[in-house]
Scaffold this motif. Structure first.
Motif, PDB file in Angstrom:
ATOM      1  N   GLU A 176      45.804  38.158  45.781  1.00  0.00           N
ATOM      2  CA  GLU A 176      44.948  38.463  44.721  1.00  0.00           C
ATOM      3  C   GLU A 176      44.149  37.388  44.109  1.00  0.00           C
ATOM      4  O   GLU A 176      44.929  36.259  44.077  1.00  0.00           O
ATOM      5  CB  GLU A 176      45.494  39.218  43.434  1.00  0.00           C
ATOM      6  CG  GLU A 176      45.933  40.660  43.690  1.00  0.00           C
ATOM      7  CD  GLU A 176      44.908  41.562  43.814  1.00  0.00           C
ATOM      8  OE1 GLU A 176      44.142  41.189  43.068  1.00  0.00           O
ATOM      9  OE2 GLU A 176      45.318  42.642  43.951  1.00  0.00           O
ATOM     10  N   ARG A 177      42.984  37.123  44.473  1.00  0.00           N
ATOM     11  CA  ARG A 177      42.120  36.048  43.991  1.00  0.00           C
ATOM     12  C   ARG A 177      41.978  36.017  42.384  1.00  0.00           C
ATOM     13  O   ARG A 177      41.870  34.880  41.837  1.00  0.00           O
ATOM     14  CB  ARG A 177      40.754  35.953  44.609  1.00  0.00           C
ATOM     15  CG  ARG A 177      40.757  35.918  46.183  1.00  0.00           C
ATOM     16  CD  ARG A 177      41.715  34.910  46.677  1.00  0.00           C
ATOM     17  NE  ARG A 177      41.183  33.544  46.588  1.00  0.00           N
ATOM     18  CZ  ARG A 177      41.689  32.585  46.611  1.00  0.00           C
ATOM     19  NH1 ARG A 177      42.956  32.599  46.974  1.00  0.00           N
ATOM     20  NH2 ARG A 177      41.207  31.351  46.073  1.00  0.00           N
ATOM     21  N   TRP A 219      35.455  44.209  33.257  1.00  0.00           N
ATOM     22  CA  TRP A 219      34.710  44.242  34.578  1.00  0.00           C
ATOM     23  C   TRP A 219      35.714  43.929  35.567  1.00  0.00           C
ATOM     24  O   TRP A 219      35.796  44.594  36.803  1.00  0.00           O
ATOM     25  CB  TRP A 219      33.398  43.350  34.439  1.00  0.00           C
ATOM     26  CG  TRP A 219      32.983  43.208  35.932  1.00  0.00           C
ATOM     27  CD1 TRP A 219      33.113  42.218  36.695  1.00  0.00           C
ATOM     28  CD2 TRP A 219      32.401  44.278  36.910  1.00  0.00           C
ATOM     29  NE1 TRP A 219      32.408  42.290  38.067  1.00  0.00           N
ATOM     30  CE2 TRP A 219      32.001  43.724  37.937  1.00  0.00           C
ATOM     31  CE3 TRP A 219      32.259  45.496  36.541  1.00  0.00           C
ATOM     32  CZ2 TRP A 219      31.416  44.560  38.814  1.00  0.00           C
ATOM     33  CZ3 TRP A 219      31.493  46.365  37.502  1.00  0.00           C
ATOM     34  CH2 TRP A 219      31.161  45.763  38.801  1.00  0.00           C
ATOM     35  N   ASP A 220      36.515  42.711  35.521  1.00  0.00           N
ATOM     36  CA  ASP A 220      37.494  42.304  36.583  1.00  0.00           C
ATOM     37  C   ASP A 220      38.412  43.658  36.745  1.00  0.00           C
ATOM     38  O   ASP A 220      38.848  43.757  37.894  1.00  0.00           O
ATOM     39  CB  ASP A 220      38.015  41.037  36.146  1.00  0.00           C
ATOM     40  CG  ASP A 220      37.123  39.912  36.651  1.00  0.00           C
ATOM     41  OD1 ASP A 220      36.199  40.097  37.057  1.00  0.00           O
ATOM     42  OD2 ASP A 220      37.533  38.849  35.603  1.00  0.00           O
ATOM     43  N   SER A 221      38.685  44.258  35.694  1.00  0.00           N
ATOM     44  CA  SER A 221      39.843  45.325  35.585  1.00  0.00           C
ATOM     45  C   SER A 221      39.381  46.456  36.749  1.00  0.00           C
ATOM     46  O   SER A 221      40.000  46.885  37.728  1.00  0.00           O
ATOM     47  CB  SER A 221      40.309  45.744  34.216  1.00  0.00           C
ATOM     48  OG  SER A 221      40.924  44.533  33.600  1.00  0.00           O
ATOM     49  N   ALA A 222      38.120  46.750  36.124  1.00  0.00           N
ATOM     50  CA  ALA A 222      37.545  47.882  36.985  1.00  0.00           C
ATOM     51  C   ALA A 222      37.229  47.509  38.469  1.00  0.00           C
ATOM     52  O   ALA A 222      37.429  48.382  39.408  1.00  0.00           O
ATOM     53  CB  ALA A 222      36.279  48.356  36.483  1.00  0.00           C
ATOM     54  N   ALA A 223      36.517  46.418  38.696  1.00  0.00           N
ATOM     55  CA  ALA A 223      36.188  46.008  40.087  1.00  0.00           C
ATOM     56  C   ALA A 223      37.325  45.894  40.734  1.00  0.00           C
ATOM     57  O   ALA A 223      37.442  45.970  42.151  1.00  0.00           O
ATOM     58  CB  ALA A 223      35.125  44.767  39.815  1.00  0.00           C
ATOM     59  N   ALA A 290      30.487  39.331  46.566  1.00  0.00           N
ATOM     60  CA  ALA A 290      30.931  37.977  46.248  1.00  0.00           C
ATOM     61  C   ALA A 290      32.187  37.985  46.272  1.00  0.00           C
ATOM     62  O   ALA A 290      32.987  36.970  46.530  1.00  0.00           O
ATOM     63  CB  ALA A 290      30.237  38.009  44.715  1.00  0.00           C
ATOM     64  N   ARG A 291      33.126  38.962  45.760  1.00  0.00           N
ATOM     65  CA  ARG A 291      34.488  39.014  45.609  1.00  0.00           C
ATOM     66  C   ARG A 291      35.080  38.711  47.082  1.00  0.00           C
ATOM     67  O   ARG A 291      36.092  38.021  47.266  1.00  0.00           O
ATOM     68  CB  ARG A 291      35.082  40.107  45.016  1.00  0.00           C
ATOM     69  CG  ARG A 291      34.685  40.309  43.515  1.00  0.00           C
ATOM     70  CD  ARG A 291      35.109  41.655  42.878  1.00  0.00           C
ATOM     71  NE  ARG A 291      34.560  41.822  41.370  1.00  0.00           N
ATOM     72  CZ  ARG A 291      35.283  41.152  40.633  1.00  0.00           C
ATOM     73  NH1 ARG A 291      36.535  40.972  40.883  1.00  0.00           N
ATOM     74  NH2 ARG A 291      34.834  41.034  39.312  1.00  0.00           N
ATOM     75  N   ILE A 292      34.510  39.555  47.989  1.00  0.00           N
ATOM     76  CA  ILE A 292      35.030  39.392  49.480  1.00  0.00           C
ATOM     77  C   ILE A 292      34.665  38.013  49.840  1.00  0.00           C
ATOM     78  O   ILE A 292      35.517  37.408  50.537  1.00  0.00           O
ATOM     79  CB  ILE A 292      34.366  40.558  50.451  1.00  0.00           C
ATOM     80  CG1 ILE A 292      34.648  41.926  49.944  1.00  0.00           C
ATOM     81  CG2 ILE A 292      34.524  40.109  51.903  1.00  0.00           C
ATOM     82  CD1 ILE A 292      33.745  42.828  50.806  1.00  0.00           C
ATOM     83  N   TYR A 293      33.662  37.542  49.805  1.00  0.00           N
ATOM     84  CA  TYR A 293      33.279  36.148  49.967  1.00  0.00           C
ATOM     85  C   TYR A 293      34.260  35.100  49.416  1.00  0.00           C
ATOM     86  O   TYR A 293      34.880  34.232  50.127  1.00  0.00           O
ATOM     87  CB  TYR A 293      31.904  35.775  49.604  1.00  0.00           C
ATOM     88  CG  TYR A 293      31.419  34.379  49.933  1.00  0.00           C
ATOM     89  CD1 TYR A 293      31.230  33.930  51.128  1.00  0.00           C
ATOM     90  CD2 TYR A 293      31.169  33.256  48.899  1.00  0.00           C
ATOM     91  CE1 TYR A 293      31.011  32.737  51.392  1.00  0.00           C
ATOM     92  CE2 TYR A 293      30.706  32.274  49.012  1.00  0.00           C
ATOM     93  CZ  TYR A 293      30.601  31.709  50.394  1.00  0.00           C
ATOM     94  OH  TYR A 293      30.170  30.318  50.558  1.00  0.00           O
ATOM     95  N   ARG A 294      34.671  35.280  48.269  1.00  0.00           N
ATOM     96  CA  ARG A 294      35.693  34.414  47.607  1.00  0.00           C
ATOM     97  C   ARG A 294      36.980  34.377  48.036  1.00  0.00           C
ATOM     98  O   ARG A 294      37.476  33.516  48.300  1.00  0.00           O
ATOM     99  CB  ARG A 294      35.417  34.378  45.956  1.00  0.00           C
ATOM    100  CG  ARG A 294      34.410  34.170  45.211  1.00  0.00           C
ATOM    101  CD  ARG A 294      34.652  33.934  43.735  1.00  0.00           C
ATOM    102  NE  ARG A 294      35.029  35.382  43.367  1.00  0.00           N
ATOM    103  CZ  ARG A 294      34.154  35.967  42.672  1.00  0.00           C
ATOM    104  NH1 ARG A 294      32.977  35.510  42.637  1.00  0.00           N
ATOM    105  NH2 ARG A 294      34.418  37.275  42.213  1.00  0.00           N
ATOM    106  N   PRO A 300      41.874  27.909  46.205  1.00  0.00           N
ATOM    107  CA  PRO A 300      42.977  27.885  45.173  1.00  0.00           C
ATOM    108  C   PRO A 300      42.050  28.033  44.008  1.00  0.00           C
ATOM    109  O   PRO A 300      40.974  27.570  43.688  1.00  0.00           O
ATOM    110  CB  PRO A 300      43.603  26.763  45.262  1.00  0.00           C
ATOM    111  CG  PRO A 300      42.717  25.537  46.036  1.00  0.00           C
ATOM    112  CD  PRO A 300      41.993  26.560  46.896  1.00  0.00           C
ATOM    113  N   THR A 301      42.484  28.998  43.010  1.00  0.00           N
ATOM    114  CA  THR A 301      41.795  29.284  41.883  1.00  0.00           C
ATOM    115  C   THR A 301      42.193  28.378  40.619  1.00  0.00           C
ATOM    116  O   THR A 301      41.557  28.152  39.532  1.00  0.00           O
ATOM    117  CB  THR A 301      42.358  30.738  41.366  1.00  0.00           C
ATOM    118  OG1 THR A 301      43.769  30.883  41.030  1.00  0.00           O
ATOM    119  CG2 THR A 301      41.889  31.657  42.405  1.00  0.00           C
ATOM    120  N   PHE A 302      43.408  27.500  41.003  1.00  0.00           N
ATOM    121  CA  PHE A 302      43.739  26.432  39.997  1.00  0.00           C
ATOM    122  C   PHE A 302      44.274  25.142  40.858  1.00  0.00           C
ATOM    123  O   PHE A 302      44.949  25.341  42.000  1.00  0.00           O
ATOM    124  CB  PHE A 302      44.923  26.670  38.890  1.00  0.00           C
ATOM    125  CG  PHE A 302      45.971  27.540  39.520  1.00  0.00           C
ATOM    126  CD1 PHE A 302      46.885  26.725  39.875  1.00  0.00           C
ATOM    127  CD2 PHE A 302      46.216  28.813  39.940  1.00  0.00           C
ATOM    128  CE1 PHE A 302      48.146  26.839  40.337  1.00  0.00           C
ATOM    129  CE2 PHE A 302      47.301  29.175  40.249  1.00  0.00           C
ATOM    130  CZ  PHE A 302      48.195  28.352  40.761  1.00  0.00           C
TER     131      PHE A 302
END
Length: 327
Positions: A176-177, A219-223, A290-294, A300-302
Motif C-alpha cells: 500500500e502506498r 477520497w483516499d478511502s473510496a479510491a 496517478a495512483r498507479i504511477y506513484r 518511500p512515503t516517509f
C-alpha cells in the motif's frame, strides 16, 4: 532483558501544547499494566518544539522513544513509520490529543488476550464532545464506507486500535502506498472485537484534521478500496446519453410539427453537458492513473531522520516558525 510486550504508536504534528498532558496520563496508564512496553512517538516533521519536548521527556521516561521524520508526510504515513518501528507483541495506535483515553488501552489488551483476538477496535460510543457537523460527517463517512468496502468496517472506529504482532507483520508486507488503516485492517479478516468509550475533548492545541483533510481522507478511502468512482463515470456517461437521446427525440418531434427550433440554445446545452461529463470522467480516470504511477515509482512515503532507540540519524530541531504548517 524482557522482550517488549506492548508498543504504543503516537503520530504527532505540531503537538507541543498537548505533550505534557499526554505524558501525565499515558505514563501512569502504561506503568499500571505491569508489562514491558515502549511508546513510539512519531514526530511528523513538526515545525514547533514537539521533537524537543519528546526528547526531553525521554530522558526521564526510558520507555519513550522518539522517531522523527525528515518532513511532514501525513498522519497515515507517520502511523506507518511507527508500526514499522514498533517491537511489541501487541501494538496500539493512538492520537496525541487525548480525545481517545489512554486508560482504555488496559481493557483493549485484556479483551484481546482473554478472547484470543488479533484486533481490538476502540469504538466511540459517545461523541457529544464533537461538534454537530463533525458527528454528522463522521456518520456519513462510515455509512458510505460500509456500503463500498463491506459491513466488516466498524462504525465510529478511528485509528485507536490494538493489533497483534501477526497483523502488524501482514501490514508491513502490503504494498500500500497510501494506506487508510481504518479500512485496511478490517479487510484483512483477522479475529476482532471492540471496546467502547466516550470520546473526550482535545486536551490542548488545535485539530490537525480540518475539513480539507477530512475530505482527502474520504477520497483516499473510496479510491483505495473501491472502483465506485469509476462506476460513477459510467453512470454519468449513460445519463448524458439518455439526456441527449431525449433532446434528439424532442428535436425530431418539433421538426415534424414544422416548428422552428432555436438551434443555438439546444446545441449549446448539449455540448456543455457532454463536455462536463467527459471532463469528470477524465478526472476520475486521471486520479486512478496517478495512483498507479506513484505505485510504479515505488518511492518511500516517509524518511526516518532520527530514532532515539537505535541512534539512527541525527536529531535536527527546526526553528519555530510564526505560522506552523498543517497536515
Amino acid at each position: 532483558m524482557d522482550s517488549t510486550v506492548l508498543s504504543v504508536v503516537v503520530p504527532m504534528f505540531n503537538e507541543e501544547a498537548v505533550i505534557p498532558a499526554l505524558v501525565d496520563r499515558l505514563r501512569p496508564a502504561l506503568d499500571g499494566l505491569g508489562v514491558p512496553y515502549e511508546v513510539v512517538a512519531v514526530d511528523d516533521g513538526s515545525a514547533d518544539r514537539t521533537a524537543t519536548l519528546l526528547f526531553e521527556h525521554g530522558r526521564t521516561w526510558p520507555e519513550l522513544r522518539l522517531v522523527k521524520l525528515r518532513r511532514n508526510s501525513g498522519h497515515q504515513a507517520a502511523l506507518t513509520a511507527g508500526l514499522q518501528r514498533a517491537r511489541g507483541d501487541w501494538v496500539v495506535s493512538i492520537d496525541a490529543d487525548l480525545q481517545d483515553p489512554p486508560e482504555t488501552i488496559a481493557e483493549m489488551l485484556r479483551v484481546a488476550r482473554e478472547d484470543g483476538l488479533d484486533v481490538v477496535y476502540g469504538v466511540r460510543a459517545d461523541r457529544s464532545t464533537d461538534t454537530a457537523f463533525k458527528r454528522h460527517t463522521a456518520g456519513a463517512y462510515y455509512r458510505v464506507m460500509r456500503r463500498l468496502v463491506g459491513a466488516d468496517v466498524p462504525a465510529q472506529a478511528g485509528d485507536f486500535r490494538l493489533l497483534s504482532r501477526d497483523v502488524v507483520e501482514v501490514l508491513k508486507r502490503l504494498p500500500e502506498r497510501a494506506p487508510v488503516y481504518r479500512l485496511l485492517v478490517p479487510s484483512l479478516g483477522f479475529a476482532s472485537g471492540s471496546v467502547r468509550y466516550a470520546r473526550e475533548r482535545r486536551a490542548a492545541g488545535e485539530t490537525k484534521y480540518p475539513l480539507r483533510k477530512m475530505v482527502g481522507l474520504a477520497w483516499d478511502s473510496a479510491a483505495n478500496f473501491s472502483a465506485a468512482p469509476l462506476r460513477i463515470a459510467t453512470w454519468l456517461g449513460l445519463g448524458a446519453f439518455a439526456a441527449c437521446l431525449a433532446l434528439m427525440i424532442f428535436g425530431l418531434v418539433v421538426w415534424s410539427n414544422g416548428t422552428v427550433i432555436p438551434g443555438w440554445t439546444s446545441l449549446f446545452l448539449a455540448v456543455l453537458m457532454l463536455s462536463a461529463v467527459q471532463l469528470i470522467c477524465l478526472g476520475l480516470l486521471g486520479e486512478y492513473v496517478a495512483r498507479i504511477y506513484r505505485t510504479v515509482q515505488n518511492r518511500p512515503t516517509f524518511h526516518i531522520g532520527f530514532d532515539s532507540a537505535t541512534g539512527d540519524g541525527q536529531l535536527d530541531i527546526p526553528r519555530q516558525r510564526s505560522a506552523a504548517g498543517r497536515r
